[in-house]
Design a protein around this motif. Structure first.
Motif, PDB file in Angstrom:
ATOM      1  N   VAL A 440       0.655  -1.327   0.161  1.00  0.00           N
ATOM      2  CA  VAL A 440      -0.513   0.010  -0.004  1.00  0.00           C
ATOM      3  C   VAL A 440       1.201   1.690   0.032  1.00  0.00           C
ATOM      4  O   VAL A 440       0.333   1.870  -0.764  1.00  0.00           O
ATOM      5  N   PRO A 441       2.186   0.927   1.015  1.00  0.00           N
ATOM      6  CA  PRO A 441       2.888   2.527   0.801  1.00  0.00           C
ATOM      7  C   PRO A 441       3.302   2.821  -0.807  1.00  0.00           C
ATOM      8  O   PRO A 441       3.830   3.429  -0.668  1.00  0.00           O
ATOM      9  N   MET A 442       3.608   1.628  -0.895  1.00  0.00           N
ATOM     10  CA  MET A 442       4.253   1.649  -2.801  1.00  0.00           C
ATOM     11  C   MET A 442       3.309   2.146  -3.813  1.00  0.00           C
ATOM     12  O   MET A 442       3.320   2.893  -4.679  1.00  0.00           O
ATOM     13  N   MET A 443       2.077   1.788  -3.176  1.00  0.00           N
ATOM     14  CA  MET A 443       1.139   2.564  -4.211  1.00  0.00           C
ATOM     15  C   MET A 443       0.418   3.310  -4.325  1.00  0.00           C
ATOM     16  O   MET A 443       0.610   5.016  -5.113  1.00  0.00           O
ATOM     17  N   ARG A 444       1.037   4.038  -3.175  1.00  0.00           N
ATOM     18  CA  ARG A 444       0.792   5.167  -2.428  1.00  0.00           C
ATOM     19  C   ARG A 444       1.883   6.236  -3.596  1.00  0.00           C
ATOM     20  O   ARG A 444       1.453   7.753  -3.214  1.00  0.00           O
ATOM     21  N   ALA A 445       3.034   5.834  -3.172  1.00  0.00           N
ATOM     22  CA  ALA A 445       4.366   6.333  -4.003  1.00  0.00           C
ATOM     23  C   ALA A 445       3.728   7.049  -5.480  1.00  0.00           C
ATOM     24  O   ALA A 445       4.027   7.802  -5.895  1.00  0.00           O
ATOM     25  N   GLN A 446       3.033   5.427  -6.423  1.00  0.00           N
ATOM     26  CA  GLN A 446       2.766   6.030  -7.852  1.00  0.00           C
ATOM     27  C   GLN A 446       1.975   6.090  -7.906  1.00  0.00           C
ATOM     28  O   GLN A 446       1.690   6.627  -9.539  1.00  0.00           O
ATOM     29  N   ALA A 451      -8.120   3.837  -5.843  1.00  0.00           N
ATOM     30  CA  ALA A 451      -9.124   3.787  -4.830  1.00  0.00           C
ATOM     31  C   ALA A 451      -7.843   2.519  -3.999  1.00  0.00           C
ATOM     32  O   ALA A 451      -8.485   3.228  -2.835  1.00  0.00           O
ATOM     33  N   GLY A 452      -6.939   1.643  -4.738  1.00  0.00           N
ATOM     34  CA  GLY A 452      -6.650   0.689  -3.721  1.00  0.00           C
ATOM     35  C   GLY A 452      -5.685   1.388  -3.424  1.00  0.00           C
ATOM     36  O   GLY A 452      -5.844   1.248  -2.044  1.00  0.00           O
ATOM     37  N   ALA A 453      -5.193   3.005  -3.668  1.00  0.00           N
ATOM     38  CA  ALA A 453      -4.135   2.981  -2.363  1.00  0.00           C
ATOM     39  C   ALA A 453      -4.881   4.085  -1.826  1.00  0.00           C
ATOM     40  O   ALA A 453      -3.966   4.286  -0.227  1.00  0.00           O
ATOM     41  N   LYS A 454      -5.972   4.264  -1.129  1.00  0.00           N
ATOM     42  CA  LYS A 454      -6.633   5.011  -0.717  1.00  0.00           C
ATOM     43  C   LYS A 454      -7.118   3.973   0.741  1.00  0.00           C
ATOM     44  O   LYS A 454      -7.377   4.475   1.996  1.00  0.00           O
ATOM     45  N   SER A 455      -7.891   3.431  -0.112  1.00  0.00           N
ATOM     46  CA  SER A 455      -8.422   2.016   1.002  1.00  0.00           C
ATOM     47  C   SER A 455      -7.411   0.990   0.938  1.00  0.00           C
ATOM     48  O   SER A 455      -8.120   0.764   2.165  1.00  0.00           O
ATOM     49  N   GLY A 456      -6.616   0.368   0.457  1.00  0.00           N
ATOM     50  CA  GLY A 456      -6.026  -0.226   1.126  1.00  0.00           C
ATOM     51  C   GLY A 456      -6.666  -2.054   1.331  1.00  0.00           C
ATOM     52  O   GLY A 456      -6.226  -2.737   1.499  1.00  0.00           O
ATOM     53  N   GLU A 457      -8.317  -1.894   0.951  1.00  0.00           N
ATOM     54  CA  GLU A 457      -8.899  -3.306   0.626  1.00  0.00           C
ATOM     55  C   GLU A 457      -7.880  -4.150  -0.646  1.00  0.00           C
ATOM     56  O   GLU A 457      -7.795  -3.663  -1.401  1.00  0.00           O
ATOM     57  N   ILE A 458      -7.703  -5.238  -0.856  1.00  0.00           N
ATOM     58  CA  ILE A 458      -6.912  -5.915  -1.471  1.00  0.00           C
ATOM     59  C   ILE A 458      -7.488  -6.297  -2.527  1.00  0.00           C
ATOM     60  O   ILE A 458      -7.011  -6.468  -3.719  1.00  0.00           O
ATOM     61  N   ASN A 459      -9.040  -6.180  -3.066  1.00  0.00           N
ATOM     62  CA  ASN A 459      -9.712  -6.556  -4.289  1.00  0.00           C
ATOM     63  C   ASN A 459      -8.818  -5.045  -5.238  1.00  0.00           C
ATOM     64  O   ASN A 459      -8.684  -5.380  -6.098  1.00  0.00           O
ATOM     65  N   GLN A 460      -9.476  -4.501  -4.433  1.00  0.00           N
ATOM     66  CA  GLN A 460      -9.309  -2.585  -5.421  1.00  0.00           C
ATOM     67  C   GLN A 460      -8.161  -2.134  -5.214  1.00  0.00           C
ATOM     68  O   GLN A 460      -7.323  -2.380  -6.297  1.00  0.00           O
ATOM     69  N   MET A 465      -3.514  -2.104  -9.505  1.00  0.00           N
ATOM     70  CA  MET A 465      -1.784  -2.706  -9.097  1.00  0.00           C
ATOM     71  C   MET A 465      -1.528  -2.718 -10.330  1.00  0.00           C
ATOM     72  O   MET A 465      -1.778  -3.191 -11.442  1.00  0.00           O
ATOM     73  N   GLN A 466      -0.228  -1.654 -10.690  1.00  0.00           N
ATOM     74  CA  GLN A 466       0.530  -2.065 -12.068  1.00  0.00           C
ATOM     75  C   GLN A 466       1.256  -3.215 -11.629  1.00  0.00           C
ATOM     76  O   GLN A 466       1.988  -4.000 -11.503  1.00  0.00           O
ATOM     77  N   GLN A 467       1.137  -3.740 -13.226  1.00  0.00           N
ATOM     78  CA  GLN A 467       1.902  -4.377 -13.756  1.00  0.00           C
ATOM     79  C   GLN A 467       3.484  -4.626 -12.845  1.00  0.00           C
ATOM     80  O   GLN A 467       4.130  -5.585 -12.057  1.00  0.00           O
ATOM     81  N   ASP A 468       4.602  -3.691 -13.162  1.00  0.00           N
ATOM     82  CA  ASP A 468       5.783  -4.098 -13.232  1.00  0.00           C
ATOM     83  C   ASP A 468       5.845  -3.533 -11.310  1.00  0.00           C
ATOM     84  O   ASP A 468       6.714  -4.369 -10.818  1.00  0.00           O
ATOM     85  N   MET A 469       4.879  -3.011 -10.785  1.00  0.00           N
ATOM     86  CA  MET A 469       4.678  -3.371  -9.610  1.00  0.00           C
ATOM     87  C   MET A 469       4.497  -4.823  -8.455  1.00  0.00           C
ATOM     88  O   MET A 469       5.027  -5.432  -7.774  1.00  0.00           O
TER      89      MET A 469
END
Length: 818
Positions: A440-446, A451-460, A465-469
């Motif tokens: 989640v911190p990686m997503m919040r940076a990228q 919505a996934g970065a904000k919620s941290g909910e696994i499906n979101q 999530m980007q493919q390289d990540m």
């Protein structure tokens, strides 16, 4: 012990707190009569404002009160009497004659309540069950509400065989001989030392005796003991996928006179597991052709009817499946029985959560206190079912990556092994979910606005999530270090959406065995190639094989003018729309592509056609999306317009014909998918046909024709129903022309009405985005189809279903209730 149906003559109403009922009597509702199993939520209204939200399909949820009055004969005094609840949604509290008798928080495990001390013998008695289902959301999917599985009353003498006390295994299962090991737990609630005998009789499917044993025992006052017997069966019929033969074990407890008797069905079969041969059933390797299923039965809601479960099992088997995963909770007894009878293997899953709640009011609240009892109930329930081959201890559990909390996995696994060493243990791991504190911190940076970065909910998170990540995470040393212990407690490592790691597993350990516990439907061709290539890969379970209520819109196509940025769709979405089967049990095109990959259809191709109204538009990418196609050549208004025709085949080449004119021959398999090819052509009414070839020789044909003027075609799936039971008759209603061709282009309001000796349990279509209710009697057809379900009435007679639509002759279907 004597087990009797306890489903009849219940009443239900909204549960009102005692003080509210005292001071605000207007809140108290008049109870309505119901027969179990009963899902109250499916009969409720829907609104985007309800806290169930998209996960729970926007249904209203309430606390519920069930009551039943029943007579207990005077001669039952001195016996022990229990109630068995196979499932109550959820946080169940049980009172008998005003006295608190027991509780059970987990909605998906069966439980027993000893009501002996609360009963009045020779009088009427009242049982009350409160289901605390109002606290929402309690699941990430449609949960249903109320006493949604069967209830039984169980009576026995003080000296009796325990609940689930007969456990049967077959340590030797060969064509010429088998050893049936029977372990029976006996309880003595008498005040006095007792002597007795346990007599066991093994009977075949015709009721003939094939083996028996009699063992003497002594048991002390208020004591328990286990009697073990090894019984030899000559020339047994082994339970397997093609011939799921079932024996019956009769256990008779004798002490002066017969004190107790119970009978359970079982299969004689052997299981082995190793990295070279994989999973073997009776010495033959079986690759798991699996589908994940939720517990609801579409328009029936969560109510677990035996006929509905058996229908689902049979349709799966017919479509090429040989395995089901119960996601994400223990499977109903009715579905286990169905899998035993049809020859489907089962991965039975314990829970979606451990100590970390995924919803505000889910099982995480109760897990730490109740997990051990609930694990025991799951294993005791499953033990005698030959279909069960794997226990999953969890689904996408974040604790799997925690140095401290991964120990829960070990506790659960060892608890299972302490009861059952005959089956194997897995855990459906979502690897990014195991290190969300990193992801989640990686997503919040990228992608800080996702919505996934904000919620941290696994499906979101997975959606955004980007493919390289993703590639970095799956190959990172930190991930491997964090999941090492969780993987080490398993017999089989379950990976959700992690095909990338499959071929690396032997490098981590030559002893590892892996299953695709949850995979993208459209990824099967690549996944199955790996499964067939490697012995340590034992199978693939698609999400999902059967469409389900809740997690709405995850299979949405998401064109530019109809996008959903979140994981779930908006109201009025009601279903996920991600199944091989739709909500009514009708097969969607991807089901046939899957069957072909698994070697089915005997080289017969299949044609699906993409909706021409979306020609040239690109749907969104997603884990749960196939092409936007149906198997139809009826597209009025699009004559002369471009259209995409798809052909699925296991042949080398395919040729497409429209009205007898070849559109060209192509190799099967293209840049989109293997076992697939498509033609960008022009729509003409008439006929489209696919011809396939291997080595230049024709191997199969399949054709679609344009439908003419539709009429109502109504077909029942059952010839009769048994009065006073939960028997169901599924009735398929279609708009078809005089040649029986389904007209998918015409939409009609279809009305159903029932008279006579039956109950209209539900009706509706497979439309995943609708405001219709399944208790309504008029429904719009969805691609030309509607389904009605009739339940047996209490009295014998004839149930008559009348089906009507404007401008069409009505059709009456008669169902004998005998």
């Amino acid at each position: 012990m004597l087990r009797e149906n306890f489903n009849d003559n219940w009443k239900v109403c909204k549960s009102v707190a005692a003080l509210d009922a005292l001071f605000y009597p207007e809140k108290v509702q008049e109870p309505k009569p119901v027969k179990l199993p009963h899902d109250a939520m499916i009969c409720s209204e829907r609104s985007p404002e309800y806290p169930t939200a998209g996960g729970g399909a926007f249904f209203k949820a309430e606390n519920l009160e069930y009551t039943k009055t029943f007579f207990v004969p005077k001669e039952d005094q001195g016996k022990v009497i229990f109630l068995e609840f196979e499932g109550v949604m959820q946080y169940a509290f049980v009172w008998v004659n005003g006295g608190f008798a027991g509780q059970h928080p987990y909605a998906y495990s069966n439980f027993y309540v000893n009501i002996t001390d609360f009963l009045r013998f020779g009088e009427e008695n009242t049982v009350k069950v409160i289901a605390k289902n109002g606290a929402q959301p309690n699941s990430r999917w449609y949960s249903g509400g109320g006493i949604y599985r069967n209830v039984k009353i169980i009576k026995g003498e003080p000296l009796h065989i325990s609940m689930d006390g007969v456990m049967i295994s077959t340590p030797i299962a060969e064509s010429d001989r088998a050893v049936v090991e029977v372990r029976a737990k006996i309880e003595n609630e008498n005040l006095g030392f007792r002597c007795g005998w346990l007599k066991t009789v093994i009977r075949d499917e015709d009721g003939a005796e094939v083996a028996k044993e009699r063992t003497k025992f002594h048991v002390f006052s208020e004591g328990t003991l286990t009697v073990q017997q090894r019984i030899y069966v000559k020339n047994p019929k082994l339970w397997n996928l093609d011939a799921p033969y079932l024996y019956t074990c009769e256990s008779i407890l004798e002490s002066e006179e017969i004190r107790d008797k119970t009978a359970v069905s079982f299969g004689i079969r052997s299981l082995t597991l190793d990295p070279e041969r994989g999973l073997q059933l009776n010495g033959r390797t079986v690759k798991l052709k699996g589908g994940c299923i939720h517990h609801d039965n579409g328009m029936l809601g969560a109510a677990a009817f035996e006929d509905a479960e058996l229908r689902r099992a049979r349709l799966h088997k017919k479509a090429g499946y040989n395995a089901l995963r119960s996601a994400h909770y223990p499977m109903s007894k009715a579905m286990l029985d169905a899998c035993d009878r049809t020859g489907l293997l089962v991965m039975d899953e314990f829970t979606d959560v451990w100590t970390s709640c995924k919803c505000d009011f889910d099982y995480g609240f109760s897990f730490a206190e109740w997990w051990e009892r609930d694990v025991e109930q799951m294993v005791y329930k499953d033990y005698n079912h030959p279909c069960v081959v794997l226990y999953s201890i969890g689904n996408e559990i974040p604790e799997a990556g925690s140095p401290t909390d991964a120990s829960w996995g070990r506790k659960i696994a060892e608890k299972i092994r302490s009861i059952d060493k005959t089956r194997y243990i897995t855990n459906a791991l979502n690897l990014p979910g195991a290190i969300l504190d990193v992801v989640v911190p990686m997503m919040r940076a990228q992608k800080p606005e996702s919505a996934g970065a904000k919620s941290g909910e696994i499906n979101q998170v997975s959606k955004d999530m980007q493919q390289d990540m993703r590639s970095w995470i799956l190959n990172s040393d930190i991930l491997q270090e964090r999941i090492e212990e969780s993987c080490g407690v398993l017999d089989v490592i379950g990976y959700n959406y992690t095909t990338e790691r499959y071929e690396n597993e032997p490098k981590l350990s030559p002893n590892r065995i892996v299953v695709g516990s949850e995979t993208s439907p459209a990824a099967l061709a690549e996944n199955w190639e790996l499964v067939e290539k490697h012995g340590y890969l034992i199978g693939d379970f698609s999400w999902t094989s059967w469409d389900y209520l809740g997690e709405v819109g995850i299979g949405h196509f998401g064109y530019e003018d109809d996008k959903i940025d979140r994981f779930y769709g908006d109201y009025p979405w009601i279903a996920a729309y991600s199944g091989d089967f739709d909500l009514t049990g009708f097969r969607r095109p991807i089901s046939y592509w899957r069957e072909i990959i698994w070697g089915g259809r005997n080289h017969t191709p299949y044609i699906a056609v993409q909706r021409p109204g979306r020609y040239g538009q690109k749907p969104a990418d997603g884990n749960h999306i196939w092409t936007d196609s149906i198997s139809s050549w009826t597209w009025p208004g699009y004559e002369g317009h471009p259209i995409i025709a798809e052909v699925y085949s296991d042949a080398e080449e395919a040729e497409l014909f429209i009205n007898g004119i070849s559109q060209g021959r192509k190799p099967v398999g293209d840049e989109f998918k293997k076992f697939y090819c498509q033609w960008d052509t022009v729509y003409e009414t008439g006929e489209v046909e696919a011809v396939t070839y291997i080595g230049g020789k024709e191997t199969g044909r399949f054709r679609l024709k344009t439908a003419g003027t539709p009429r109502l075609r109504v077909e029942k799936e059952s010839e009769s129903l048994r009065a006073g039971t939960n028997d169901l008759c599924f009735i398929n209603i279609e708009l078809a022309d005089e040649n029986g061709i389904l007209n998918t282009a015409v939409q009609k309001d279809v009305t159903v009405s029932l008279t006579g000796a039956g109950i209209l349990q539900a009706s509706g279509s497979a439309d995943p985005r609708t405001e219709e209710n399944y208790y309504d009697t008029t429904h719009k057809t969805f691609y030309g189809r509607v389904l009605a379900v009739v339940r047996a009435g209490e009295e014998k007679g004839t149930a008559r279903l009348t089906v009507s639509a404007e401008g069409m002759d009505s059709v009456v279907v008669e169902i004998p209730v005998v």
